[in-house]
Design a protein around this motif. Structure first.
Motif, short mmCIF file in Angstrom:
data_model
loop_
_atom_site.label_atom_id
_atom_site.label_comp_id
_atom_site.label_asym_id
_atom_site.label_seq_id
_atom_site.Cartn_x
_atom_site.Cartn_y
_atom_site.Cartn_z
N PHE A 1 -4.51 10.93 -8.62
CA PHE A 1 -3.81 9.71 -8.83
C PHE A 1 -4.64 8.94 -9.96
CE2 PHE A 1 -3.26 5.23 -8.22
CZ PHE A 1 -1.91 4.94 -8.51
N LEU A 2 -5.87 8.81 -9.57
CA LEU A 2 -6.76 7.90 -10.53
C LEU A 2 -6.87 8.62 -12.02
CD1 LEU A 2 -9.76 7.11 -8.04
CD2 LEU A 2 -7.95 5.36 -9.00
N ALA B 1 0.86 -1.27 0.03
CA ALA B 1 -0.01 0.11 -0.17
C ALA B 1 0.75 1.27 -0.01
CB ALA B 1 -0.86 0.21 1.31
N PHE B 2 0.20 2.31 -0.86
CA PHE B 2 1.07 3.65 -0.63
C PHE B 2 -0.23 4.59 -0.45
CE2 PHE B 2 3.30 1.03 -3.75
CZ PHE B 2 4.42 1.45 -3.33
N GLN B 3 0.09 5.78 0.27
CA GLN B 3 -0.83 6.84 0.66
C GLN B 3 -0.53 8.01 -0.35
OE1 GLN B 3 -1.00 7.83 4.80
NE2 GLN B 3 -0.74 5.57 5.43
N THR B 4 -1.39 8.64 -0.64
CA THR B 4 -1.36 9.90 -1.47
C THR B 4 -2.27 10.94 -0.75
OG1 THR B 4 -1.78 10.90 -3.67
CG2 THR B 4 -3.19 9.15 -3.15
N GLU C 1 -5.04 -2.09 -14.06
CA GLU C 1 -6.28 -2.72 -14.02
C GLU C 1 -6.79 -2.12 -12.48
OE1 GLU C 1 -8.42 -6.88 -13.18
OE2 GLU C 1 -6.44 -6.82 -13.86
N ILE C 2 -7.91 -1.61 -12.18
CA ILE C 2 -8.52 -1.34 -10.97
C ILE C 2 -9.15 -2.62 -10.48
CG2 ILE C 2 -10.03 -0.16 -9.38
CD1 ILE C 2 -9.15 2.33 -11.01
N THR C 3 -8.65 -3.17 -9.39
CA THR C 3 -9.44 -4.68 -8.96
C THR C 3 -10.54 -4.24 -7.98
OG1 THR C 3 -7.70 -4.96 -7.03
CG2 THR C 3 -7.44 -5.69 -9.27
N LEU C 4 -10.46 -3.26 -7.03
CA LEU C 4 -11.72 -2.87 -6.10
C LEU C 4 -11.54 -1.40 -6.08
CD1 LEU C 4 -13.69 -3.95 -4.11
CD2 LEU C 4 -11.80 -4.15 -2.49
N VAL D 1 0.76 -8.18 -8.40
CA VAL D 1 0.66 -7.94 -6.85
C VAL D 1 -0.47 -6.89 -7.12
CG1 VAL D 1 1.76 -6.58 -5.10
CG2 VAL D 1 3.03 -8.70 -6.59
N ILE D 2 -1.41 -6.96 -5.91
CA ILE D 2 -2.41 -5.92 -5.72
C ILE D 2 -1.71 -4.85 -4.95
CG2 ILE D 2 -4.57 -5.29 -4.44
CD1 ILE D 2 -4.76 -7.43 -7.02
N VAL D 3 -2.14 -3.57 -5.38
CA VAL D 3 -1.56 -2.46 -4.78
C VAL D 3 -2.76 -1.70 -4.15
CG1 VAL D 3 0.01 -0.66 -5.16
CG2 VAL D 3 0.68 -2.70 -6.18
N GLU D 4 -2.51 -1.29 -3.03
CA GLU D 4 -3.70 -0.39 -2.44
C GLU D 4 -3.18 1.22 -2.53
OE1 GLU D 4 -5.86 0.87 1.78
OE2 GLU D 4 -4.89 -0.94 1.48
N VAL D 5 -3.97 2.16 -2.96
CA VAL D 5 -3.52 3.48 -2.75
C VAL D 5 -4.77 4.26 -1.99
CG1 VAL D 5 -3.02 5.64 -3.99
CG2 VAL D 5 -2.32 3.27 -5.06
N SER D 6 -4.16 4.85 -0.90
CA SER D 6 -5.21 5.48 -0.10
C SER D 6 -4.89 6.87 0.11
CB SER D 6 -5.51 4.70 1.05
OG SER D 6 -4.47 4.79 2.02
N GLU D 7 -6.07 7.54 0.56
CA GLU D 7 -5.85 8.86 1.07
C GLU D 7 -6.81 9.24 2.14
OE1 GLU D 7 -7.42 12.56 -1.80
OE2 GLU D 7 -9.18 11.81 -0.92
N GLY D 8 -6.10 9.98 3.01
CA GLY D 8 -6.95 10.26 4.29
C GLY D 8 -6.80 9.42 5.67
#
Length: 134
Positions: free
Chosen positions: A87-88, A78-81, A96-99, A122-129
């Motif tokens: 980013f999107l 996972a990464f944070q932005t 490919e967005i998986t979720l 590999v699934i990569v999460e990108v989150s904000e907040g």
């Protein structure tokens, strides 16, 4: 003690390196050629991704959603932005967005996440907040 790195097996090391340098701002800080194996270290902040080239293709099903739910495997990295929507827009059509994106504001106001697949599955999460509890 502090976090050091995650190591990823890559089918095509150059493609995987480009994915993480282009979309996440990682930069190459080291490379080792061990004859039949090439290893590249990417740095982002205080942590590293160690990329191993010439990996065998994955056996079985490629994970989706937010990652692989099997014990003993990594679910996702996972990464944070500060700007998930930005980013999107930048990555649109490139991965490919998986979720998601999903909104977790019921738990932490402003927390949103999206999950995508890197070139090796590999699934990569990108989150904000996301914030720790006070």
């Amino acid at each position: 003690m502090r976090w050091s790195h995650a190591a990823l097996n890559c089918g095509d090391l150059d493609t995987t390196e480009k994915f993480y340098t282009t979309w996440f701002g990682a930069r190459r800080v080291n490379e080792f050629d061990l004859g039949d194996l090439r290893i590249v270290f990417l740095r982002l902040g205080d942590a590293y991704l160690e990329l191993f080239g010439q990996a065998r293709p994955p056996a079985g099903e490629t994970p989706g959603g937010d990652g692989h739910p099997v014990a003993g495997t990594v679910r996702h990295i996972a990464f944070q932005t500060d700007d998930l929507d930005g980013f999107l827009r930048r990555i649109e059509g490139q991965a490919e967005i998986t979720l998601g994106p999903l909104d977790f504001s019921a738990h932490i106001h402003g927390w949103r996440s999206v999950w995508l697949r890197d070139p090796d599955g590999v699934i990569v999460e990108v989150s904000e907040g996301y914030r720790d509890r006070a």
